[in-house]
Design a protein around this motif. Structure first.
Motif, mmCIF file in Angstrom:
data_model
loop_
_atom_site.group_PDB
_atom_site.id
_atom_site.type_symbol
_atom_site.label_atom_id
_atom_site.label_comp_id
_atom_site.label_asym_id
_atom_site.label_seq_id
_atom_site.Cartn_x
_atom_site.Cartn_y
_atom_site.Cartn_z
ATOM 1 N N PRO A 87 57.419 37.774 76.142
ATOM 2 C CA PRO A 87 56.788 39.037 76.537
ATOM 3 C C PRO A 87 57.680 40.247 76.295
ATOM 4 C CG PRO A 87 56.584 37.405 78.266
ATOM 5 C CD PRO A 87 57.541 36.855 77.274
ATOM 6 N N LEU A 88 58.970 40.084 76.523
ATOM 7 C CA LEU A 88 59.831 41.257 76.386
ATOM 8 C C LEU A 88 60.049 41.617 74.921
ATOM 9 C CD1 LEU A 88 62.578 40.638 79.101
ATOM 10 C CD2 LEU A 88 60.755 42.320 79.159
ATOM 11 N N PHE A 89 60.201 40.605 74.099
ATOM 12 C CA PHE A 89 60.552 40.883 72.701
ATOM 13 C C PHE A 89 59.583 40.199 71.748
ATOM 14 C CE2 PHE A 89 64.361 40.038 75.309
ATOM 15 C CZ PHE A 89 64.682 41.357 75.571
ATOM 16 N N PRO A 90 58.341 40.585 71.807
ATOM 17 C CA PRO A 90 57.360 39.860 70.983
ATOM 18 C C PRO A 90 57.629 39.982 69.486
ATOM 19 C CG PRO A 90 56.383 41.792 72.003
ATOM 20 C CD PRO A 90 57.727 41.637 72.594
ATOM 21 N N ALA A 91 58.033 41.160 69.061
ATOM 22 C CA ALA A 91 58.216 41.323 67.614
ATOM 23 C C ALA A 91 59.339 40.437 67.116
ATOM 24 C CB ALA A 91 58.512 42.788 67.293
ATOM 25 N N ALA A 92 60.426 40.437 67.858
ATOM 26 C CA ALA A 92 61.545 39.581 67.450
ATOM 27 C C ALA A 92 61.155 38.117 67.540
ATOM 28 C CB ALA A 92 62.761 39.863 68.326
ATOM 29 N N SER A 93 60.399 37.776 68.574
ATOM 30 C CA SER A 93 59.967 36.380 68.700
ATOM 31 C C SER A 93 59.169 35.970 67.481
ATOM 32 C CB SER A 93 59.111 36.195 69.952
ATOM 33 O OG SER A 93 59.800 36.627 71.084
ATOM 34 N N LEU A 94 58.287 36.877 67.075
ATOM 35 C CA LEU A 94 57.482 36.560 65.898
ATOM 36 C C LEU A 94 58.359 36.433 64.670
ATOM 37 C CD1 LEU A 94 54.460 38.910 66.470
ATOM 38 C CD2 LEU A 94 54.337 36.452 66.119
ATOM 39 N N GLN A 95 59.264 37.351 64.585
ATOM 40 C CA GLN A 95 60.077 37.388 63.374
ATOM 41 C C GLN A 95 60.911 36.127 63.226
ATOM 42 O OE1 GLN A 95 62.509 40.851 63.180
ATOM 43 N NE2 GLN A 95 63.335 40.307 61.177
ATOM 44 N N TYR A 96 61.430 35.643 64.335
ATOM 45 C CA TYR A 96 62.339 34.509 64.240
ATOM 46 C C TYR A 96 61.677 33.189 64.593
ATOM 47 C CZ TYR A 96 65.934 37.952 63.584
ATOM 48 O OH TYR A 96 66.673 38.971 63.084
ATOM 49 N N ALA A 97 60.375 33.218 64.706
ATOM 50 C CA ALA A 97 59.696 31.991 65.110
ATOM 51 C C ALA A 97 59.990 30.851 64.139
ATOM 52 C CB ALA A 97 58.203 32.237 65.216
ATOM 53 N N THR A 98 59.979 31.172 62.852
ATOM 54 C CA THR A 98 60.135 30.084 61.886
ATOM 55 C C THR A 98 61.470 29.366 62.031
ATOM 56 O OG1 THR A 98 58.699 31.277 60.401
ATOM 57 C CG2 THR A 98 59.993 29.478 59.455
ATOM 58 N N PRO A 99 62.588 30.064 61.975
ATOM 59 C CA PRO A 99 63.836 29.308 62.154
ATOM 60 C C PRO A 99 63.907 28.577 63.483
ATOM 61 C CG PRO A 99 64.240 31.684 62.104
ATOM 62 C CD PRO A 99 62.851 31.469 61.646
ATOM 63 N N ILE A 100 63.364 29.179 64.508
ATOM 64 C CA ILE A 100 63.431 28.513 65.809
ATOM 65 C C ILE A 100 62.595 27.244 65.792
ATOM 66 C CG2 ILE A 100 62.761 28.732 68.225
ATOM 67 C CD1 ILE A 100 63.544 31.722 67.927
ATOM 68 N N CYS A 101 61.428 27.351 65.160
ATOM 69 C CA CYS A 101 60.589 26.161 65.073
ATOM 70 C C CYS A 101 61.279 25.084 64.247
ATOM 71 C CB CYS A 101 59.234 26.495 64.467
ATOM 72 S SG CYS A 101 58.260 27.498 65.570
ATOM 73 N N VAL A 102 61.977 25.507 63.215
ATOM 74 C CA VAL A 102 62.698 24.519 62.421
ATOM 75 C C VAL A 102 63.709 23.795 63.315
ATOM 76 C CG1 VAL A 102 64.380 24.213 60.581
ATOM 77 C CG2 VAL A 102 62.399 25.679 60.228
ATOM 78 N N GLU A 110 65.921 45.301 69.594
ATOM 79 C CA GLU A 110 65.058 44.247 70.113
ATOM 80 C C GLU A 110 65.538 42.883 69.646
ATOM 81 O OE1 GLU A 110 60.860 44.753 69.734
ATOM 82 O OE2 GLU A 110 60.462 42.629 70.091
ATOM 83 N N GLN A 111 65.930 42.830 68.382
ATOM 84 C CA GLN A 111 66.380 41.540 67.866
ATOM 85 C C GLN A 111 67.640 41.063 68.570
ATOM 86 O OE1 GLN A 111 66.643 41.898 63.608
ATOM 87 N NE2 GLN A 111 64.570 42.698 63.548
ATOM 88 N N LEU A 112 68.561 41.983 68.746
ATOM 89 C CA LEU A 112 69.807 41.573 69.403
ATOM 90 C C LEU A 112 69.546 41.136 70.839
ATOM 91 C CD1 LEU A 112 72.253 44.244 68.011
ATOM 92 C CD2 LEU A 112 72.180 41.814 67.489
ATOM 93 N N LEU A 113 68.714 41.889 71.510
ATOM 94 C CA LEU A 113 68.390 41.517 72.884
ATOM 95 C C LEU A 113 67.701 40.160 72.921
ATOM 96 C CD1 LEU A 113 67.118 44.902 74.332
ATOM 97 C CD2 LEU A 113 69.268 43.751 74.770
ATOM 98 N N PHE A 114 66.808 40.002 71.987
ATOM 99 C CA PHE A 114 66.110 38.722 71.909
ATOM 100 C C PHE A 114 67.090 37.585 71.775
ATOM 101 C CE2 PHE A 114 64.552 35.400 69.057
ATOM 102 C CZ PHE A 114 63.500 34.909 69.790
ATOM 103 N N TRP A 115 68.029 37.736 70.874
ATOM 104 C CA TRP A 115 68.986 36.631 70.660
ATOM 105 C C TRP A 115 69.850 36.411 71.883
ATOM 106 C CZ3 TRP A 115 68.081 33.031 67.532
ATOM 107 C CH2 TRP A 115 67.408 33.281 66.327
ATOM 108 N N ALA A 116 70.181 37.502 72.556
ATOM 109 C CA ALA A 116 71.010 37.335 73.748
ATOM 110 C C ALA A 116 70.279 36.498 74.790
ATOM 111 C CB ALA A 116 71.376 38.699 74.318
ATOM 112 N N PHE A 117 69.022 36.821 74.996
ATOM 113 C CA PHE A 117 68.236 36.009 75.930
ATOM 114 C C PHE A 117 68.048 34.606 75.372
ATOM 115 C CE2 PHE A 117 66.438 38.218 79.574
ATOM 116 C CZ PHE A 117 66.782 39.531 79.318
ATOM 117 N N PHE A 118 67.712 34.580 74.113
ATOM 118 C CA PHE A 118 67.356 33.288 73.519
ATOM 119 C C PHE A 118 68.511 32.298 73.600
ATOM 120 C CE2 PHE A 118 67.069 30.369 69.961
ATOM 121 C CZ PHE A 118 65.825 29.838 70.183
ATOM 122 N N LEU A 119 69.685 32.795 73.315
ATOM 123 C CA LEU A 119 70.833 31.890 73.315
ATOM 124 C C LEU A 119 71.010 31.242 74.689
ATOM 125 C CD1 LEU A 119 73.191 30.933 71.543
ATOM 126 C CD2 LEU A 119 74.575 32.639 72.681
ATOM 127 N N ALA A 120 70.891 32.063 75.710
ATOM 128 C CA ALA A 120 71.048 31.518 77.060
ATOM 129 C C ALA A 120 70.030 30.416 77.298
ATOM 130 C CB ALA A 120 70.869 32.627 78.085
#
Lengths: 506, 100, 165, 475, 662
Positions: free
Chosen positions: A268-283, A211-221
């Protein structure tokens, strides 16, 4: 069908234009205006028929695209409250851009690019099949590439290529992620809604790592498209070199595709990863807000200034999205539209003055308020909307984002709020240098004020700015259900996590 | 009977000599000859296996290899002729107009 | 005896092979190659491939190599000496490469192939007929194909060589 | 074991036509020679028709177990025949410009096609080898067909390296034969599955990979490609890039997945690396190329890398994807070379990127269509290139080769740069010198349009071809 | 009238819209007429409503008018709704009343200026925004007005946009205000987070159940809100914009930068009495900041020579007073002083405007003198105002200031120190104000006859020029449209104090009483008992000090005009420090603005953005290109080397299979 019609209209326009002789400028212009105008009217029908209070997709059309052996891809379109206004924004901006670009060279090619671009953008906002989404996502790079590269400024080639590569490379991994999701879905379908539903009910289980890897793949784009600091450096170049229309579309719509993607897919697809990485992303978002503003402050070129200001503004949007509460997310969604309106209008304005003076350097201007009162008034209104003056659109979005952020992470909100100050600093400083003071340069003294067409282009945006500022409910209510659904999705996961890591910024 | 391994090793030695020859020889014709040497090494290997397996299929294969070698030789040599006419040299290192 | 024959001709083959590579003059290389092919033909006989051994001598060492010699004589002037070798490094790389390649190859061959030939169900002596049967029945298609192949070679040689340069 | 002559009907048609062409060439006057393109084309199309008729029949062997007739082979043959057909069309114009021997040219082209078809259908290592040789020797000649320095050099390099690699291939076959006791695919596979894997077999496979790697232009055996592609006549370059490579891939695929599936672990591991190196090398090296043919050569190396991804996946979809990608690749590459050919003009003078400056103004049609092909090669959606990549990578992901796909995607990202650069030259730069205007003969124009249509067809409505490919993915 | 009270917003918005959109095509009479009438209408509506609601008590005196839902998302909701209660009505009376007078004055003062329509449009917009600020029923809507008035202030300061200083000042005003606004906004966030609402009634009702607490969330809220007030009301450290704001037209200074906008901070604190009264540290903070600002600004004012700047610092100082008042919990006293200050300070500004007009835009007091005889009406009205601000007994300022000083001393939150400093500041005030009067109107005439202003005003303009007396050089009293407002304001400056008579006078403090409803949620504090005698005693001390200050001013600036320069020479350091306004601007410039700008330009942009981030991106590209050039070398063109590659490849495969892999 309505969505498909909407999608086909600009496409048909582009095709039709391709058949017209390029020498007949007025016919070309008229065609482009008619088709984009029809698309706008068509999108108004969407607004009229939109049903509030449901998070389901509306105007859905789903047909098999190809369904062969291993591959099941459908043409599946639909909109909800999140995409509704983004679509409207797109269909509104395109005719305005067309109207403002009547004097470009090689107008036929320009309009073809513009209309094709519109198809791509609309497609992104309505695609409900991941492959279809990716298709639109990538395909709109091409017309934009041509817009920048052919009609751009002196460094246009560098900017065009940079834009293309940056954003394309960023989204490549998303393709891998999409395919991975497809196989996680038992190779059954690329359908976003189906995958989402199955993820929700647990029919698809992703390991945390996956989930985390998928999240980052989407997120990066998406982060590159937004662009989130530090992936933003394509933006100033692209903005500065693009022709006015290109900049408007780029700022007005294209950047929103990134934040839209985050909201629609990542969360919606990766809520857990979104939660997990919210802090660095918010930074990153907050850094982007401040950083973009500070860098914007010292730009000598108006367009570049606005470009960096986009980095700052979009930081708010990302921040809002990653707060996972209704207030911030609605604010963020509204802020997408706001930014589209105000930054789009700013680029239009800059384009108008560039057409007259062939420079965008702040120091070349001064005292324009005297020679161009209408221009300076409209510029002021848009500037104020951009810096978030209460009563205008920018404020509502920004405030909701900050309020929502404050509820979750007060420290982030406090830092982000400095963006409010800085935006005033760079915008007003620029405004002051461009419009106030004596017109030292004689060229500035003899400038003609806006033409009726130009005013006609800007007025709708100014009215919208005021409308959203005063009657935000018109825009917020339709998105309620959709946003709540996303929030619920994330919150459910948050609540179900056995040990909640409290990594908030408080 | 001579063990198959012996033949195979011999084949390997010849093959390697041929391959090395292709790399180090500068005369186009010699280079090509080295290829022929490699093919012969292969033929030896085939025949060795053929005997080991007690089949004649290997021999058939060798037959075809020889035919192919002949055809290759015809084309290859005419190419060498063409090239040497153009370059006035048989030095393969002179044939480097296209690079990078 | 067999082993002795083998070693004799093996050494001869390797030696002439080395000459092919080491000899600077193409003519000598060609001659050495003929010697090499000849000695290998003996080994072919030894392996029970009389037919193949025969064509090796007639077609290969005979026809093909004569063609080679012909071309060598045609193109290779007596004083053929090339300029300075600019690719000396290639030799330096090539030899270790060849050794490495050989070591791996040989070690695998040593390890895996049984030292003695397996049971020979088919007589390996006088199997030309067998070959003929296979060639014109089971391997009819490849055989036909070789005809095309040779046709191609002919056309190719003609096309390449005949046109005005 | 039956002979089943009909299995090879297309090949027979082609061979006979090839011979007849040569006869006709000697009879016809110089002026009428150019018409020889039409019978060649007709033969290829007839062959394609036959293939279509054979489609879907239950798999069988022909010629005493030497050739297959299965959908896999048929798909490949169809592809090869049609690709060659379009090469014939663009060759016609080329030959008219360069005034060469039509009869021999087309005959060789047809023979080469026979070789390729046999590679695709081969059920025996002997057949495979002979197919490769028929193809190779024809193309050695074809590569040097134009009387000039560069083609001669190209032909020579191709020839000597080809012969060299054939040595490896044969050596490999020898070891496979030695360790399994047969050269017939099915028997070899059977022997392996019953006796297990021996080191000798591995040796054989490694050596065969060298041979096939050479044909398919896999790193580091790709090394001949840029030079040969640059020197060969443009239509032949197209043929090498598309058909010859396709044949090599199809043969390699069959070999690895039908004959050596039990060695999957081993060859997957090595091909994984080869794929990455090939993609990276092709794409990166192409960055600094300013000769369009050479650039396309590197690009074709990169595409070989992508294909290898599908091959490495070692599953049904992977095979389907390779076939589909080959079809997509055929459309865009032949199209691109068709445009390059027209623009190259007499003696292939105008091949530098600078010659493409401002092309959009001079020849909007050529610039536009070339852009489509390039965009497709870059893998942008709505084009065949995207769909092809999608399937390839999907197949790899199905086999959980995630990192391979990630690297492939990154490599393709690098690739975008040089494709775009051509567009930059065509659309965003001004022409630097007066260029003679280019004639657009109708057949060439039609071919180009057909290729554009195909590129979009596969990109937007891939269902039909995809269906065929998926039917062909089982041996 | 109450149900129509929303029209109070309608009139000015109409005026702003008409003048803004079509003003170019209207004659100046129409423009001025529309501008004044709309504000007058608002005033009348307010007045009628005020009268209607005057008798009501308690909750009845509070009305909410909800117009529409403005922002609603999730739990957050903010209506566009008006809160009509005594406090807002008093404020509205001041805003619209004084506003109207200044509009009238402007018709005369701004006559002939280019962009007359623009001016009135902005002014009406200001009234609208100020009304929203005052009438809002929640913090967010107040923020609309809060920023809106900031915008108008920006626009009006920058009215003479061709003058660089005006543009600079406008920008500075807005930005400094924004800094405060961010604090305010954070305050709102915290309020919402704490109370789940931002509506006054909701928040205050909840807060009223909280105990008075030390520190904690209320302190945070109050401090954050106060940051906003500090910005808006020009308190330390954000006061720097106000003196510069004098670049705007004088009526603007009177309306915005004296009477109304700058007092918004005081209003806000008073409005939030329910919160502040429960956060004692916050109160102390407010009081201290107010007091220090009052003292500092008064000191600076002593050394200024520009008439408007003196008034500006005086305003800052007086605002400090108001904060002192609310800071000791005397919210009523704060509002009381706010009101009286609105009258006399507006009057002072308008008077100074009249002087400036008469002297052809001379603002340096040392170049005036002896104007009394030319401008009698201006002189007398200004004298009244000066008396009021200086605390001359029986004038309005006397009562309000005295109330503050008394509260500063007697309130549980107050102390003797507060009183002492406050009193000294009162003395300073009297000194510099009379210094202003004496320098301007008394003594010898130092006016240069030929003085013509160069910058700024473009054309022959202003009321006094209309009669063709331009060439004369003799200062003349401006037209009555200018002086009439002066007289009306003078009237109020005298009488306004009587609605807030101190307790010792035996009469009731009607204002205090009236406003009580608005402060009903404030925490009741046990007031220490003080006797009337004490109060009267302190008052006498104040009066004495004021009198002394006036005397000193008289002596220095009328009797011995050369004395000031002697003093200045003797205390050169101090004088320069005061004259240079403690060099706060320069300090900000050096420590904040320039470093940030330099950081942004050379580090963030040139180094980080272009160098590092973009450099990385381009670096990857360059790296690729270098790789590419490296890989080209592999393609040497030599067939032999190609063969070697193939051979090497084969060997590698071997090695892989037999050493690495299998």
């Amino acid at each position: 069908m309505l969505l498909t019609t909407l999608l086909l209209l600009p496409g048909a326009g582009a095709l039709f234009l391709a058949l017209l002789p390029g020498s007949r400028r007025s016919a070309v212009a008229a065609t482009a205006l008619i088709f984009s105008g029809l698309a706008f009217l068509c999108s108004l029908l969407l607004l009229a028929g939109f049903e509030q209070g449901t998070a389901d997709m509306q105007f859905v059309q789903k047909i098999r695209w190809f369904d062969v052996a291993e591959f099941h891809v459908s043409y599946h379109v639909g909109i909800d409250g999140i995409s509704l206004f983004l679509i409207l924004l797109t269909t509104l901006l395109v005719p305005l851009v067309a109207l403002s670009s009547l004097r470009v060279a090689q107008i036929r090619g320009y309009m073809i690019c513009l209309l094709t671009l519109e198809v791509g953008m609309l497609g992104v906002f309505m695609a409900m099949d991941l492959v279809l989404f990716y298709l639109f996502w990538e395909v709109m790079l091409i017309p934009m590439y041509f817009l920048i590269g052919v009609w751009g400024g002196s460094q246009r080639i560098y900017a065009a290529v940079k834009f293309f590569l940056y954003t394309m490379v960023g989204s490549l991994l998303m393709l891998a992620a999409i395919i991975t999701l497809y196989y996680a879905n038992g190779a059954e379908s690329f359908d976003f809604l189906q995958i989402l539903a199955r993820l929700e009910e647990g029919a698809i289980q992703l390991s945390p790592l996956k989930e985390q890897l998928l999240f980052w793949a989407f997120f990066l784009a998406f982060a590159i498209k937004v662009p989130l600091f530090p992936f933003h450096t394509w933006l100033p170049d692209a903005h500065v070199e693009a022709p006015t229309g290109g900049s408007v579309i780029l700022a007005g719509v294209l950047l929103k595709m990134g934040t839209y993607g985050l909201l629609r897919f990542c969360l919606p697809l990766f809520p857990a990863a979104s939660l997990q990485y919210a802090t660095p992303i918010c930074v990153l978002a907050v850094v982007g807000i401040i950083y973009g503003a500070l860098v914007a402050m010292v730009q000598p070129d108006v367009k570049k200034l606005v470009a960096y200001s986009s980095v700052s503004h979009l930081g708010f949007v990302v921040l809002g999205i990653f707060m996972f509460n209704v207030e911030a997310m609605e604010g963020a969604t509204l802020q997408m539209i706001n930014h589209g309106i105000s930054t789009g209008a700013l680029f239009l304005l800059v384009g108008m003055i560039y057409e007259r003076r062939h420079t965008r350097l702040i120091e070349d201007f001064g005292g324009l308020a005297h020679s161009m009162p209408h221009f300076s008034l409209l510029f002021m209104v848009i500037t104020l909307s951009s810096i978030g003056l209460p009563g205008l659109n920018g404020f509502v979005g920004e405030f909701l984002v900050l309020q929502g952020t404050f509820l979750e992470r007060p420290v982030f909100a406090a830092f982000a709020a400095t963006g409010m100050i800085l935006s005033a600093v760079y915008m007003l400083w620029m405004y002051q240098r461009v419009f106030f003071g004596e017109a030292k340069n004689p060229a500035n003294r003899e400038l003609s004020d806006l033409t009726a067409t130009e005013i006609g282009v800007l007025i709708p945006l100014a009215i919208l700015a005021l409308w959203i500022g005063m009657q935000s409910s018109t825009f917020l209510r339709p998105m309620d259900s959709s946003i709540e659904k996303v929030v619920q999705r994330v919150q459910q996961v948050r609540d179900s996590q056995p040990v909640r890591v409290d990594n908030r910024g408080n | 009977m001579v063990p198959t391994t012996h033949y195979l090793i011999l084949g390997a030695i010849l093959f390697v000599i041929g391959a090395l020859g292709v790399v180090v020889k500068r005369n186009m014709i010699t280079m090509f000859m080295c290829v022929e040497l490699m093919l012969n090494a292969v033929n030896l290997t085939f025949l060795a296996f053929s005997r080991m397996l007690g089949q004649v299929d290997g021999q058939i294969f060798v037959f075809f290899v020889m035919t192919v070698a002949a055809a290759e030789a015809a084309v290859g040599l005419s190419l060498i002729v063409v090239l040497s006419r153009r370059r006035k040299s048989l030095d393969v290192d002179q044939v480097d107009q296209m690079k990078w | 005896m067999e082993l002795l024959t083998f070693y004799c001709f093996a050494v001869l083959a390797v030696a002439s092979g080395l000459v092919v590579v080491l000899q600077r003059r193409a003519v000598y290389s060609a001659l050495a190659l003929i010697v090499c092919f000849g000695s290998m033909a003996i080994l072919f006989f030894q392996l029970g491939a009389q037919f193949i051994g025969a064509i090796q001598i007639i077609v290969y060492a005979g026809a093909i190599m004569v063609l080679f010699l012909f071309v060598v004589m045609l193109l290779d002037p007596q004083t053929e000496l090339f300029g300075r070798n600019q690719l000396k490094g290639l030799t330096a790389v090539g030899i270790p490469l060849a050794l490495l390649f050989f070591i791996v190859l040989a070690s695998r061959i040593e390890q895996t192939v049984p030292g003695q030939p397996g049971s020979t169900g088919v007589s390996l002596v006088g199997n030309t007929k067998q070959i003929a049967q296979l060639l014109f029945k089971d391997y009819l298609l490849p055989f036909e194909l070789t005809s095309i192949l040779i046709l191609i070679a002919v056309i190719g040689a003609v096309v390449l060589a005949k046109r005005p340069e | 074991m039956e002979i089943n002559t009909l299995v090879l009907l297309p090949e027979i048609v082609l061979s006979v036509t090839g011979i007849l062409l040569m006869v006709a060439a000697s009879v016809l006057g110089v002026g009428d020679q150019r018409k020889l393109a039409w019978p060649a084309l007709a033969a290829l199309l007839a062959g394609a028709l036959v293939v279509l008729l054979q489609w879907g029949q239950s798999p069988r062997l022909g010629f005493f177990g030497l050739v297959f007739q299965d959908n896999f082979a048929l798909f490949a043959k169809l592809l090869l025949l049609l690709a060659t057909a379009s090469v014939v069309v663009i060759s016609k114009h080329y030959l008219e410009q360069h005034g060469s021997n039509f009869g021999e040219y087309f005959a060789l082209l047809l023979f080469a096609t026979v070789g390729m078809c046999l590679m695709a259908a081969s059920a025996d290592l002997i057949m495979t080898f002979l197919g490769i040789e028929v193809l190779s020797i024809s193309t050695y000649v074809l590569a040097g067909f134009r009387a000039a320095d560069k083609p001669a050099e190209a032909a020579w390099k191709y020839f000597i390296l080809g012969a060299f690699s054939t040595g490896f291939l044969l050596y490999g076959i020898a070891f496979v034969y030695g360790s399994t006791g047969s050269t017939q695919y099915l028997r070899v596979a059977e022997a392996i599955s019953s006796h297990g894997v021996s080191a000798l077999l591995l040796l054989g496979m490694a050596l065969m990979l060298v041979g096939f790697g050479f044909k398919a232009a896999l790193a580091p055996f790709h090394i001949w490609t840029p030079d040969v592609y640059e020197g060969a006549p443009v239509p032949i370059t197209a043929h090498l890039a598309v058909a010859s490579k396709a044949a090599a891939f199809v043969a390699l695929l069959r070999l690895l997945q039908q004959v050596l599936p039990d060695l999957g672990v081993q060859w997957q591991a090595v091909l994984w690396i080869v794929a990455v190196v090939t993609m990276a090398l092709g794409n990166i090296a192409a960055l600094s190329q300013f000769n369009i043919k050479r650039m396309l050569a590197y690009s074709s190396i990169a595409h070989a890398g992508y294909l290898l991804v599908g091959l490495t996946a070692h599953n049904g979809p992977g095979r389907g994807a390779v076939l589909f990608y080959l079809a997509s690749y055929a459309f865009m590459t032949i199209g691109a070379f068709a445009v390059v050919q027209l623009l190259g003009q007499q003696e292939e003078r105008y091949l530098s990127l600078n010659d493409y400056s401002g092309l959009a103004r001079r020849h909007p049609f050529l610039a536009g269509t070339l852009s489509v092909f390039l965009v497709s090669m870059a893998g942008i959606p709505t084009t065949a290139g995207f769909m092809g990549k999608l399937y390839l990578f999907a197949a790899a992901i199905k086999s959980e080769f995630y990192w391979l796909v990630v690297l492939a995607l990154l490599a393709s990202g690098v690739g975008v740069y040089y494709y775009l650069r051509v567009i930059v030259y065509m659309y965003m730069r001004e022409a630097q010198a007066e260029m003679p205007s280019v004639g657009l003969p109708l057949p060439a124009r039609l071919t180009i349009l057909l290729m554009v249509a195909g590129t979009f067809w596969l990109g937007l409505f891939p269902a039909r071809v995809l269906h065929l490919a998926s039917e062909a993915q089982f041996f | 009238m109450l149900e129509y009270y929303w029209t109070v917003l309608l009139f000015p918005s109409l005026g702003a819209a008409i003048n803004g959109l079509w003003g170019r095509r209207l004659s100046s009479a129409w423009i001025g007429g529309i501008g004044c009438l709309t504000v007058l209408s608002s005033f009348l509506v307010t007045l009628l409503t005020f009268l209607e609601m005057r008798g009501l008590q308690g909750e009845e005196a509070v009305a909410e008018i909800s117009l529409f839902t403005w922002i609603q998302a999730g739990r957050f909701s903010s209506d566009f709704a008006l809160l009509v209660d005594p406090l807002s009505l008093v404020m509205m009376l001041i805003v619209t009343g004084v506003g109207f007078l200044i509009h009238v004055y402007s018709v005369g003062y701004m006559a002939g200026e280019g962009g007359f329509y623009r001016y009135f449009s902005y002014l009406n917009l200001f009234i609208l925004m100020m009304s929203i600020l005052v009438l809002a029923n929640n913090y967010l809507l107040m923020f609309v007005g809060w920023e809106g008035v900031g915008l108008c202030s920006f626009l009006l300061i920058g009215y003479y946009f061709e003058r660089k200083s005006a543009g600079d000042a406008a920008k500075k005003a807005f930005i400094v205000n924004r800094i405060g606004d961010v604090g305010y906004a954070l305050g709102i966030f915290l309020i919402f987070k704490t109370f789940g609402s931002i509506q006054y009634s909701e928040v205050f009702a909840q807060a009223s159940e909280w105990p008075v607490q030390s520190g904690g969330v209320l302190f945070a809220i109050c401090t954050l809100l106060f940051i906003g007030a500090v910005g808006k009301s020009a308190q330390i450290p954000l006061y720097v914009w106000l003196p510069d704001a004098m670049e705007g037209p004088t009526p603007v200074s009177a309306l915005i930068h004296a009477a109304t906008m700058v007092t918004a901070g005081v209003y806000m604190v008073a409005r939030s009495a329910a919160l502040y009264s429960r956060a004692p540290e916050a109160l102390t903070l407010v009081a201290v900041v107010g007091l220090v600002t009052a003292a500092l600004a008064a000191l600076i004012a002593v050394a200024q020579s520009d008439i408007k700047r003196v008034l500006a610092y005086s305003t800052v100082s007086q605002l400090g007073y108001m904060f002192l008042a609310v800071g000791v919990g005397a919210f009523g006293a704060g509002i009381f002083h706010l009101m009286t200050h609105a009258f006399f300070k507006a009057l002072l500004f308008l008077g100074s405007g009249s002087v400036i007009l008469a002297t052809h835009h001379q603002q340096d007091m040392f170049k005036m003198g002896g104007l009394k005889k030319y401008l009698p009406r201006t002189y007398w009205t200004m004298l009244i105002a000066t008396g009021a601000i200086s605390g001359v007994p029986l004038l309005s300022g006397f009562f309000s200031k005295d109330e503050i000083l008394w509260q500063a001393y007697s309130s549980p939150h107050g102390s003797l120190a507060f009183w002492l400093v406050g009193t000294l500041v009162a003395g300073l005030t009297a000194f510099y104000m009379f210094r202003l009067i004496f320098l301007t109107f008394h003594g010898e005439e130092r006016l240069e006859a030929e003085h013509h202003h160069e910058e700024g005003h473009r054309s022959a303009h202003a009321a006094n020029h209309s009669d063709g007396s331009h060439g004369g050089g003799q200062p003349r009293e401006p037209a009555s449209v200018v002086t009439l407002p002066l007289m009306i304001l003078a009237f109020f400056s005298v009488v306004a104090g009587y609605i807030g008579l101190p307790a010792w006078s035996g009469m009731s403090n009607r204002l205090e009483h009236y406003l009580h409803t608005s402060f009903r949620f404030a925490a009741e504090v046990e007031a220490a008992h003080h006797s009337h005698a004490e109060e009267i005693g302190l008052m006498l001390v104040t009066i004495a000090i004021a009198a002394l200050a006036i005397g000193v001013a008289y002596r220095l600036y009328v009797r011995e005009p050369e004395a000031p320069s002697r003093l200045a020479a003797r205390f050169r350091g101090v004088y320069e420090l005061l004259r240079g306004k403690f060099f706060v601007d320069e300090l900000y410039e050096a420590t904040l603005i320039r470093p940030v700008r330099r950081l942004s330009r050379s580090f963030l942009w040139k180094f980080f953005d272009v160098g590092i981030v973009d450099g990385a991106v381009n670096g990857v590209a360059a790296l690729m290109s270098r790789f590419s050039n490296g890989l080209r070398l592999m393609q040497s063109g030599y067939a032999r080397s190609y063969a070697a590659w193939i051979f090497a490849g084969a060997t590698l495969l071997f090695l892989y299979f037999f050493l690495g892999g299998a």
